[in-house]
Design a protein around this motif. Structure first.
Motif: not given
Length: 222
Positions: A36-52
């Motif tokens: 959850n430390d990455w909330n707000g970050i994951t959504q940004h990268f998920a536009a063009r990456y498979h984020v884990i």
């Protein structure tokens, strides 16, 4: 989507976002945090990456096995990549997560596409560090704090040499003079590493999210 894997002999919980066929990008949180430390970050990268975004051992909903060697925590991440069928991934690690990421990159160079280290401590001795004092914080294993602390204060000298084996293109982000970490020492020892200083202290991705994302995007697109 929150999922779990049995990897390297333990349960690892992780969050997945984005297109599973897109290039994989793995986010590794700092000590005592979780995905959850990455909330707000994951959504940004998920536009063009498979984020884990995983919970490291001893953190969040992953197992608390009681053993917390930093190289073993890196092996957990390799095992998670294996579980997901991912050969090579871009790694973004903050603080302790950056240490885990650079151990993975030095020991498994074939698994790392690009490496982003956000204010990751160098494997150099830390003099006069005050002792750990437990409080009522929850959501992690206090044994993990006590187990990782000696490795931060008095790291294996081989780890410093190991940074020179990293072959992945690397971005090191430093929190500058407001941080207690000397991330520039990490950049100096990784061949070809790019150093960017964002003078907001240790928690760059929360204190200056926009500048953090701008620096990482420019590096990943470069």
């Amino acid at each position: 989507m929150i999922r779990e894997a049995h990897a390297n002999g333990i349960k690892l919980v992780y969050r997945e976002e984005g297109d599973p066929t897109a290039p994989p990008l793995l986010l590794i949180h700092g000590r005592t945090a979780n995905h959850n430390d990455w909330n707000g970050i994951t959504q940004h990268f998920a536009a063009r990456y498979h984020v884990i975004a995983l919970d490291l051992r001893g953190h969040g909903a992953s197992d608390y096995p009681g053993s917390y060697e930093l190289p073993e925590m890196a092996e957990d991440v390799v095992a998670l990549l294996d579980h997901l069928g991912i050969g090579r991934a871009t790694l973004v690690g903050h603080s302790l997560g950056g240490i885990v990421a650079y151990h993975l990159a030095m020991n498994h160079p074939d698994r790392v596409e690009r490496l982003v280290l956000e204010d990751a401590p160098p494997p150099l001795p830390i003099p006069n560090r005050p002792p750990i004092v437990e409080d009522d914080s929850t959501g992690f294993d206090w044994r993990m704090v006590h187990g990782t602390e000696p490795q931060l204060v008095s790291p294996d000298p081989a780890w410093l040499t190991g940074l020179g084996r990293i072959t992945a293109p690397t971005l090191v982000l430093s929190g500058g003079e407001l941080s207690h970490v000397r991330a520039e020492e990490v950049a100096a020892r990784i061949p070809g590493a790019k150093l960017v200083t964002i003078n907001v202290g240790h928690l760059i991705h929360t204190a200056a999210r926009g500048r953090f994302l701008q620096a990482v995007d420019a590096f990943l697109d470069g």
